[in-house]
Design a protein around this motif. Structure first.
Motif, mmCIF file in Angstrom:
data_model
loop_
_atom_site.group_PDB
_atom_site.id
_atom_site.type_symbol
_atom_site.label_atom_id
_atom_site.label_comp_id
_atom_site.label_asym_id
_atom_site.label_seq_id
_atom_site.Cartn_x
_atom_site.Cartn_y
_atom_site.Cartn_z
ATOM 1 N N ASP A 266 46.397 -23.853 -97.015
ATOM 2 C CA ASP A 266 46.995 -25.184 -97.148
ATOM 3 C C ASP A 266 48.484 -25.116 -97.445
ATOM 4 N N ASP A 267 48.956 -23.964 -97.933
ATOM 5 C CA ASP A 267 50.375 -23.830 -98.253
ATOM 6 C C ASP A 267 51.203 -23.309 -97.085
ATOM 7 N N LEU A 268 50.591 -23.134 -95.922
ATOM 8 C CA LEU A 268 51.380 -22.747 -94.755
ATOM 9 C C LEU A 268 52.355 -23.875 -94.408
ATOM 10 N N PRO A 269 53.517 -23.533 -93.878
ATOM 11 C CA PRO A 269 54.518 -24.569 -93.597
ATOM 12 C C PRO A 269 54.065 -25.598 -92.564
ATOM 13 N N HIS A 270 53.163 -25.223 -91.644
ATOM 14 C CA HIS A 270 52.725 -26.153 -90.604
ATOM 15 C C HIS A 270 51.192 -26.187 -90.551
ATOM 16 N N ASP A 271 50.663 -27.288 -90.046
ATOM 17 C CA ASP A 271 49.215 -27.457 -89.975
ATOM 18 C C ASP A 271 48.594 -26.738 -88.789
ATOM 19 N N ALA A 272 49.358 -26.596 -87.692
ATOM 20 C CA ALA A 272 48.778 -26.023 -86.483
ATOM 21 C C ALA A 272 49.812 -25.153 -85.773
ATOM 22 N N TYR A 273 49.301 -24.131 -85.039
ATOM 23 C CA TYR A 273 50.160 -23.152 -84.400
ATOM 24 C C TYR A 273 49.666 -22.870 -82.983
ATOM 25 N N ASP A 274 50.617 -22.523 -82.113
ATOM 26 C CA ASP A 274 50.258 -22.073 -80.769
ATOM 27 C C ASP A 274 49.909 -20.579 -80.767
ATOM 28 N N LEU A 275 50.503 -19.839 -81.683
ATOM 29 C CA LEU A 275 50.263 -18.402 -81.762
ATOM 30 C C LEU A 275 50.295 -17.972 -83.226
ATOM 31 N N ILE A 276 49.284 -17.214 -83.617
ATOM 32 C CA ILE A 276 49.264 -16.581 -84.935
ATOM 33 C C ILE A 276 49.152 -15.084 -84.701
ATOM 34 N N THR A 277 50.086 -14.323 -85.249
ATOM 35 C CA THR A 277 50.107 -12.877 -85.082
ATOM 36 C C THR A 277 49.904 -12.202 -86.434
ATOM 37 N N LEU B 176 39.273 -14.898 -90.520
ATOM 38 C CA LEU B 176 39.423 -15.107 -89.078
ATOM 39 C C LEU B 176 39.078 -16.547 -88.701
ATOM 40 N N GLY B 177 37.990 -17.065 -89.282
ATOM 41 C CA GLY B 177 37.620 -18.448 -88.995
ATOM 42 C C GLY B 177 38.660 -19.439 -89.458
ATOM 43 N N ARG B 178 39.251 -19.200 -90.647
ATOM 44 C CA ARG B 178 40.259 -20.132 -91.154
ATOM 45 C C ARG B 178 41.537 -20.068 -90.303
ATOM 46 N N LEU B 179 41.924 -18.879 -89.874
ATOM 47 C CA LEU B 179 43.086 -18.778 -89.005
ATOM 48 C C LEU B 179 42.837 -19.479 -87.672
ATOM 49 N N ARG B 180 41.634 -19.301 -87.141
ATOM 50 C CA ARG B 180 41.314 -19.930 -85.860
ATOM 51 C C ARG B 180 41.401 -21.453 -85.956
ATOM 52 N N GLU B 181 41.039 -22.008 -87.105
ATOM 53 C CA GLU B 181 41.108 -23.453 -87.291
ATOM 54 C C GLU B 181 42.535 -23.977 -87.270
ATOM 55 N N ARG B 182 43.488 -23.075 -87.502
ATOM 56 C CA ARG B 182 44.893 -23.493 -87.505
ATOM 57 C C ARG B 182 45.537 -23.429 -86.119
ATOM 58 N N LEU B 183 44.806 -22.970 -85.122
ATOM 59 C CA LEU B 183 45.350 -22.878 -83.773
ATOM 60 C C LEU B 183 45.214 -24.212 -83.039
ATOM 61 N N ARG B 184 46.225 -24.557 -82.275
ATOM 62 C CA ARG B 184 46.121 -25.709 -81.384
ATOM 63 C C ARG B 184 45.204 -25.355 -80.208
ATOM 64 N N PRO B 185 44.680 -26.348 -79.497
ATOM 65 C CA PRO B 185 43.869 -26.048 -78.307
ATOM 66 C C PRO B 185 44.637 -25.152 -77.347
#
Length: 292
Positions: free
Chosen positions: A42-53, A68-77
């Motif tokens: 929740d403390d990430l600067p943005h709610d959604a990302y196109d790429l997470i590395t 992995l599941g929580r990171l995946r939830e932060r990806l845009r379609p």
């Protein structure tokens, strides 16, 4: 990426790791010290990302599936998760604690719409998109070693409320019942054993599991379901004379006065239906089963 016009969030657990690039300056980058496993996202600067590395850090994550599941939830379609990691088989043994083996890489790539794997200067670069919906799958771990006895003991009562024990060739009074067949539930086992041993026929719907009992015999755990049957057809007959000499309808109140022993699991089953009827029984763990 920032120089190419992308907005970039640089996240690391270590303040030292963030200090040098922050001092170097540059626009379009937000720096954040964060433990993605323990602090949450929740403390990430943005709610959604196109790429997470995740670069060279996945081997240090303990709860990998959850993170992995929580990171995946932060990806845009259409977004991708990229994991860059050393591979255990390609590094010296002393460095394998910072690398993933092929089994862990397979777990990481499983259940994805696509999972590309590329070589990047000796590192594995995994590009994951998805997930691909799938039903849960169950599996065993091979044939287990015998560990316990499981079965059902049956308290069958007639219209007058009398109970049916049998005089065993082993010199004890016992109830109808026996071990479960593979895949058979306790009620079905009770009905089958009742018919096999006494010729009385009952339907599974009329067999009520009252409790599950657990004790031990000769060092082996023993699990017995206490099953009560009140609706049946037929008259009791001895169908297995090698085991039972006769069946008798008895008044429950007469059971404490028996001059010969009761088989221990049967005594516990009787005590489930008529609590306190038989004082001084051996210890047992009793788990009552309530009706829905």
């Amino acid at each position: 990426m920032a120089a190419s016009g992308y907005r970039v969030d640089a996240v690391d657990l270590s303040a030292v790791a963030l200090a040098k690039p922050r001092e170097a300056g540059g626009t379009g980058v937000t720096y954040r010290q964060l433990d993605v496993e323990r602090d949450g996202l929740d403390d990430l600067p943005h709610d959604a990302y196109d790429l997470i590395t995740v670069r060279l850090g996945w081997a240090f994550v303990r709860d990998r599936t959850r993170v992995l599941g929580r990171l995946r939830e932060r990806l845009r379609p259409g977004g991708a998760l990229c994991v860059i990691t050393p591979v255990a088989g390609a590094v010296p043994e002393r460095e394998r604690g910072v690398a993933l083996d092929e089994e862990e890489i397979g777990l990481l790539c499983a259940g994805r719409e696509s999972a590309g794997r590329y070589d990047a200067d000796g590192l594995a670069l995994l590009v994951l998109r998805g997930p691909a919906p799938a039903a849960p799958v169950c599996a065993g771990k091979g044939r287990p070693a015998a560990h316990a006895l499981t079965g059902a003991g049956v308290v069958v009562t007639d219209a007058a409320g009398r109970v049916l024990p049998g005089w065993s060739v082993r010199g004890v009074w016992e109830l109808p019942g026996g071990k479960n067949e593979p895949g058979e539930d306790f009620a079905a086992a009770a009905v089958r054993e009742l018919e096999e041993e006494t010729s009385l026929k009952a339907g599974p719907a009329g067999a009520r599991v009252r409790a599950v009992l657990m004790d031990s015999v000769d060092g082996m755990p023993r699990v017995t379901a206490a099953v009560q049957v009140t609706a049946f057809t037929g008259e009791p007959v001895v169908t297995e004379p090698r085991l039972i000499r006769r069946w008798e309808w008895r008044e429950p109140a007469d059971l404490p006065g028996l001059t010969r022993p009761l088989f221990t699991p049967g005594a516990h089953v009787l005590d489930t239906v008529w609590p306190g009827l038989l004082p001084g029984l051996p210890p047992v763990h009793r788990y009552p089963v309530t009706r829905d």
